[in-house]
Scaffold this motif. Structure first.
Motif, PDB file in Angstrom:
ATOM      1  N   LEU A  10       0.829  -1.193   0.000  1.00  0.00           N
ATOM      2  CA  LEU A  10       0.000   0.000   0.000  1.00  0.00           C
ATOM      3  C   LEU A  10       0.874   1.259   0.000  1.00  0.00           C
ATOM      4  CD1 LEU A  10      -2.876   1.195   0.234  1.00  0.00           C
ATOM      5  CD2 LEU A  10      -2.555   1.166   2.708  1.00  0.00           C
ATOM      6  N   PHE A  11       1.910   1.294   0.836  1.00  0.00           N
ATOM      7  CA  PHE A  11       2.811   2.445   0.875  1.00  0.00           C
ATOM      8  C   PHE A  11       3.592   2.586  -0.424  1.00  0.00           C
ATOM      9  CE2 PHE A  11       2.604   1.947   5.638  1.00  0.00           C
ATOM     10  CZ  PHE A  11       1.863   3.102   5.825  1.00  0.00           C
ATOM     11  N   SER A  12       3.990   1.478  -1.010  1.00  0.00           N
ATOM     12  CA  SER A  12       4.705   1.516  -2.287  1.00  0.00           C
ATOM     13  C   SER A  12       3.810   2.090  -3.381  1.00  0.00           C
ATOM     14  CB  SER A  12       5.173   0.110  -2.653  1.00  0.00           C
ATOM     15  OG  SER A  12       5.743   0.101  -3.928  1.00  0.00           O
ATOM     16  N   TYR A  13       2.555   1.652  -3.399  1.00  0.00           N
ATOM     17  CA  TYR A  13       1.597   2.154  -4.392  1.00  0.00           C
ATOM     18  C   TYR A  13       1.370   3.658  -4.215  1.00  0.00           C
ATOM     19  CZ  TYR A  13      -2.825   2.919  -6.797  1.00  0.00           C
ATOM     20  OH  TYR A  13      -3.817   3.418  -7.623  1.00  0.00           O
ATOM     21  N   ALA A  14       1.219   4.093  -2.969  1.00  0.00           N
ATOM     22  CA  ALA A  14       1.002   5.514  -2.694  1.00  0.00           C
ATOM     23  C   ALA A  14       2.232   6.334  -3.082  1.00  0.00           C
ATOM     24  CB  ALA A  14       0.666   5.719  -1.216  1.00  0.00           C
ATOM     25  N   ALA A  15       3.416   5.815  -2.842  1.00  0.00           N
ATOM     26  CA  ALA A  15       4.642   6.532  -3.201  1.00  0.00           C
ATOM     27  C   ALA A  15       4.772   6.660  -4.716  1.00  0.00           C
ATOM     28  CB  ALA A  15       5.852   5.808  -2.623  1.00  0.00           C
ATOM     29  N   LYS A  16       4.448   5.616  -5.454  1.00  0.00           N
ATOM     30  CA  LYS A  16       4.527   5.666  -6.917  1.00  0.00           C
ATOM     31  C   LYS A  16       3.517   6.658  -7.488  1.00  0.00           C
ATOM     32  CE  LYS A  16       6.337   1.036  -7.648  1.00  0.00           C
ATOM     33  NZ  LYS A  16       6.078  -0.305  -8.178  1.00  0.00           N
ATOM     34  N   LYS A  17       2.315   6.678  -6.938  1.00  0.00           N
ATOM     35  CA  LYS A  17       1.294   7.613  -7.419  1.00  0.00           C
ATOM     36  C   LYS A  17       1.714   9.058  -7.116  1.00  0.00           C
ATOM     37  CE  LYS A  17      -2.435   6.423  -8.962  1.00  0.00           C
ATOM     38  NZ  LYS A  17      -2.814   6.434 -10.357  1.00  0.00           N
ATOM     39  N   GLU A  19       4.792  10.173  -6.737  1.00  0.00           N
ATOM     40  CA  GLU A  19       5.912  10.492  -7.613  1.00  0.00           C
ATOM     41  C   GLU A  19       5.421  10.834  -9.016  1.00  0.00           C
ATOM     42  OE1 GLU A  19       9.935   8.406  -9.442  1.00  0.00           O
ATOM     43  OE2 GLU A  19       8.656   7.282  -8.082  1.00  0.00           O
ATOM     44  N   ALA A  20       4.477  10.076  -9.531  1.00  0.00           N
ATOM     45  CA  ALA A  20       3.933  10.342 -10.863  1.00  0.00           C
ATOM     46  C   ALA A  20       3.218  11.697 -10.892  1.00  0.00           C
ATOM     47  CB  ALA A  20       2.973   9.224 -11.266  1.00  0.00           C
ATOM     48  N   HIS A  21       2.508  12.022  -9.825  1.00  0.00           N
ATOM     49  CA  HIS A  21       1.797  13.291  -9.748  1.00  0.00           C
ATOM     50  C   HIS A  21       2.778  14.465  -9.765  1.00  0.00           C
ATOM     51  CE1 HIS A  21      -1.277  16.171  -8.609  1.00  0.00           C
ATOM     52  NE2 HIS A  21      -0.512  16.560  -7.594  1.00  0.00           N
ATOM     53  N   PHE A  22       3.840  14.383  -8.954  1.00  0.00           N
ATOM     54  CA  PHE A  22       4.834  15.453  -8.923  1.00  0.00           C
ATOM     55  C   PHE A  22       5.582  15.567 -10.241  1.00  0.00           C
ATOM     56  CE2 PHE A  22       4.611  15.152  -4.198  1.00  0.00           C
ATOM     57  CZ  PHE A  22       4.326  16.483  -3.970  1.00  0.00           C
TER      58      PHE A  22
END
Length: 69
Positions: A10-17, A19-22
């Motif tokens: 869950l944390f990995s998914y949130a970090a990837k999202k 990062e993509a947003h920024f």
């Protein structure tokens, strides 16, 4: 116990999202603010700053001290 299994994913998914947003916002910002015909990283100097020579200005008062024995 299930939290221990799914928390890293869950944390990995949130970090990837995030990062993509920024990354998307950064690319949008650089494309909007980059002047036409120039690449990112080019140095542009509009005009040379004028240099003022202030040596003729009075800086302060001169005080002569005397030693007292």
């Amino acid at each position: 116990m299930l939290f221990r299994l799914f928390a890293p994913k869950l944390f990995s998914y949130a970090a990837k999202k995030t990062e993509a947003h920024f990354k998307e916002n950064f690319e949008k910002f650089t494309n909007e603010h980059a002047p036409k015909g120039e690449q990112v990283g080019d140095v542009i100097i509009d005009k040379k700053p004028t240099r003022k020579n202030n040596s003729s200005k009075k800086v302060g008062d001169y005080i002569d001290f005397e030693e007292i024995d």
